[in-house]
Scaffold this motif. Structure first.
Motif, PDB file in Angstrom:
ATOM      1  N   ALA A 194      19.440  17.057  -4.484  1.00 13.47           N
ATOM      2  CA  ALA A 194      20.013  15.723  -4.306  1.00 13.47           C
ATOM      3  C   ALA A 194      21.537  15.757  -4.367  1.00 13.47           C
ATOM      4  N   GLU A 195      22.095  16.678  -5.175  1.00 13.52           N
ATOM      5  CA  GLU A 195      23.538  16.664  -5.433  1.00 13.52           C
ATOM      6  C   GLU A 195      24.347  17.540  -4.486  1.00 13.52           C
ATOM      7  N   TRP A 199      12.480  11.728  -7.787  1.00 11.00           N
ATOM      8  CA  TRP A 199      13.848  11.524  -7.302  1.00 11.00           C
ATOM      9  C   TRP A 199      14.263  12.655  -6.357  1.00 11.00           C
ATOM     10  N   VAL A 200      13.970  13.890  -6.760  1.00 12.80           N
ATOM     11  CA  VAL A 200      14.382  15.050  -5.972  1.00 12.80           C
ATOM     12  C   VAL A 200      13.648  15.082  -4.630  1.00 12.80           C
ATOM     13  N   GLN A 209      14.815  13.192  -1.697  1.00 15.25           N
ATOM     14  CA  GLN A 209      16.066  13.591  -1.063  1.00 15.25           C
ATOM     15  C   GLN A 209      15.886  14.630   0.042  1.00 15.25           C
ATOM     16  N   ARG A 264      23.993  18.675  -0.772  1.00 12.81           N
ATOM     17  CA  ARG A 264      23.346  18.699   0.538  1.00 12.81           C
ATOM     18  C   ARG A 264      23.736  19.935   1.349  1.00 12.81           C
ATOM     19  N   ARG A 294      21.405  22.864   0.562  1.00 17.59           N
ATOM     20  CA  ARG A 294      19.979  22.576   0.459  1.00 17.59           C
ATOM     21  C   ARG A 294      19.114  23.699   1.018  1.00 17.59           C
ATOM     22  N   GLU A 316      17.938  19.604  -9.270  1.00 15.85           N
ATOM     23  CA  GLU A 316      18.930  18.540  -9.103  1.00 15.85           C
ATOM     24  C   GLU A 316      19.838  18.824  -7.914  1.00 15.85           C
TER      25      GLU A 316
END
Length: 630
Positions: free
Chosen positions: A387-388, A467-468, A471, A390, A393, A384
């Motif tokens: 995406a949450e 979803w991930v 991103q 940045r 990352r 997660e």
């Protein structure tokens, strides 16, 4: 005082069920009662110290907060006493007669029948008081709220028969005394040395002294002395703390007997001054996927306990981390609301987040087996963060682990660094495929051509994956490529001969492609010759921004409107079924087979058919025709 002097009340239904568990099901791990009751006493002291920040008079002339434990072998009793916050009559009824915390049903669902594991759930759910009934057939509680008059004391009593009594008494001291009248087969716990050994085992690292009477003359009790170290572990130098002490402290704060995978004890000095002790648990809690469940660190300010579950100091995707944070900069009257608005808190959050990610990177490097355990328990949550968060990352990407076509094992053990190191000369993309399971991903038609070229494909199957992966863009300059979307972008990996064959096949198949497009109408935006299939006759290819089957199902399950998609149908023109289709002159039969190929491609993608019964009838008609002509 208004109301009755003595009243008999019934326990809440959940408490009755819990008491039955304590009495009948936790016999072999019964010593945990002392851990739980001492922990509750410590919490009561913490709460008083916190309230006394605003109201110093609550401490009065008894500022030395402690916990006392007494065993009386003759009377067959154990007494645990604190001089903490205490309770009013209403609080005693509420706290001791009901379970207010939500999720009680989850507690019972998570019972495994393993007594040691089940005993740990008691602490996790904050129902430790009832563990008294594991060893006692009658429990008395004498208590007075800090700041209340002596005549406002309360006496609570129960023998676990479904009822309890509560009455007003005069009590000189504030705080709470819990008197356990031991069962006949639990009299061992009244022995002083037995109690001392359990305190050393379970409560050595409490920041309050746990006091017991020393042996005096003629065996009479002497002066009280501290049995535990009574010094917060995180305040001690790291060089003075053993690994076993770190593990024991984790068990205390995490209510978890499973050893932590790693920990980090660190002091920050300078612009900010704080100490952190962070743990990576060895197993996931039952509520890991409940994003609104209680989480966070135990927060202290200058050694004063402020709150449990201070969630503002770590991002949501690190909600599995346990530990303690002790700040010298925050105000003692800090609240959850103030924490959410404090720039210093945000800066500390950044530092603690990086520390956790560095700890995980070290674990991955130093102990692959332990990291594999971490990934199994918490990998889906860590994802997660892509995406949450940045800003981190680049720290999270190397921590990811994937199943892969490189080996036959479906265990997620491949890192992106491993993948890049194995890339073919001329390969510019990191290929992956998402399916409902690793097995389905491994056999997906979308990766047939990639496997034929010897290209490794990462296999993903978790709900968050689509979803991930949407991103992230690249790792070490290599872009990610979903094998089910758009062009495969083989680049130099496709030989000139392959390109020539594909162009020739596309030109030769133009009439077929046109007929199929007319037969399917708006179901597909385009029909083209496939560059990704070798064994399957057809597949549906999404656009780069279209939602995949998994995300469409998630949205539909949530009652949200699912955007319409019009995928591309790719045909393997070398496949016998497609060749048979090309030779059909009967338009009705052609249309039926074309629709059948479309539906099969939708199923292979992991999608759902709008009319499964119609698909089955169409398939049956085809089988009948084949049987007749056979």
């Amino acid at each position: 005082m208004t109301g009755p002097q003595k009243e008999t009340l019934g326990f809440q239904a959940e408490v009755k069920q819990l008491l039955q568990l304590m009495i009948h099901s936790l016999y072999s791990h019964r010593e945990i009662f002392l851990r739980e009751l001492i922990s509750n006493a410590s919490d009561a002291n913490d709460k008083l110290r916190f309230e006394a920040i605003a109201t110093p008079a609550l401490l009065a002339d008894d500022a030395a907060l402690s916990i006392w434990v007494d065993g009386d072998s003759k009377a067959g009793t154990v007494t645990i006493r604190d001089n903490g916050i205490g309770m009013t009559r209403e609080e005693a009824i509420s706290h001791l007669g009901t379970i207010a915390r939500s999720g009680t049903s989850e507690f019972f669902k998570n019972l495994s029948g393993d007594q040691q594991k089940d005993s740990q759930l008691i602490g996790q759910f904050g129902v430790g008081f009832y563990s008294a009934f594991i060893v006692a057939d009658r429990v008395e509680v004498l208590t007075r709220r800090a700041g209340a008059a002596p005549e406002e004391g309360v006496r609570w009593e129960s023998n676990a028969d479904g009822q309890f009594t509560v009455e007003q008494v005069t009590r000189k001291d504030r705080g709470t005394s819990i008197i356990l009248h031991l069962k006949q087969d639990a009299k061992e716990f009244a022995d002083s040395w037995r109690l001392r050994s359990l305190i050393h085992r379970y409560s050595d690292h409490l920041s309050f002294p746990v006091l017991m009477a020393a042996s005096g003359k003629d065996g009479e009790p002497g002066e009280y002395e501290a049995v535990n170290q009574a010094k917060a572990l995180w305040t001690r130098p790291r060089t003075e703390i053993t690994d076993e002490e770190y593990r024991q402290f984790y068990e205390h704060i995490g209510h978890d007997p499973v050893e932590p995978l790693a920990w980090s004890h660190n002091r920050v000095e300078g612009k900010r001054d704080y100490v952190s002790l962070l743990y990576i648990p060895g197993r996931a809690p039952f509520d890991l996927w409940q994003r609104d469940a209680a989480r966070g660190l135990k927060l202290y300010v200058r050694r004063v306990f402020i709150m449990d579950d201070a969630e503002q100091f770590l991002p949501l995707y690190l909600r599995f981390v346990k530990g303690v944070l002790d700040s010298s900069d925050l105000p003692l009257n800090v609240s959850r609301e103030l924490l959410q608005q404090d720039a210093e808190v945000e800066a500390m959050k950044g530092g603690l987040t990086r520390r956790v990610l560095d700890m995980l990177a070290k674990l991955a490097t130093d102990d692959a087996q332990k990291y594999a355990t971490f990934w199994k328990e918490f990998g889906g949550v860590l994802k997660e963060g892509l995406a949450e968060d940045r800003s981190n990352r680049d720290k999270i990407l190397p921590l990811l682990r994937f199943a892969s076509t490189h080996g036959g094992d479906d265990t997620p053990a491949t890192s992106l660094k491993d993948y890049v190191a194995r890339m073919k000369p001329g390969q510019e993309r990191i290929y992956y495929i998402i399916a409902d399971s690793i097995e389905a991903a491994r056999s997906s038609p979308y990766i047939e051509q990639l496997k034929a070229h010897g290209l490794e494909v990462l296999l993903l199957s978790e709900r968050v994956d689509e979803w991930v992966m949407g991103q992230v863009d690249a790792f070490e300059g290599k872009r990610f490529k979903d094998a089910a979307r758009g062009d495969l972008e083989l680049g130099e990996l496709a030989s000139e001969a392959e390109k020539t064959r594909t162009e020739a096949a596309a030109k030769e198949s133009e009439p077929l492609l046109k007929r199929v497009k007319e037969a399917l109408g708006e179901k597909t935006s385009e029909v083209r010759v496939s560059t990704r299939l070798t064994d399957s006759p057809s597949c549906l290819v999404l656009g780069e921004r279209d939602l995949g089957a998994a995300m469409r199902r998630i949205l539909a399950a949530q009652g949200q409107k699912v955007p319409e998609t019009s995928p591309v149908l790719e045909l393997n023109v070398e496949h016998p079924i497609v060749k048979h289709l090309d030779g059909l002159k009967d338009e009705a039969g052609f249309t039926e087979l074309a629709q059948l190929l479309f539906d099969q491609a939708a199923l292979a993608e992991g999608g759902q058919l709008a009319n499964p019964a119609d698909y089955v009838r169409r398939l049956n008609r085809l089988l009948v025709r084949l049987a007749v002509t056979a």
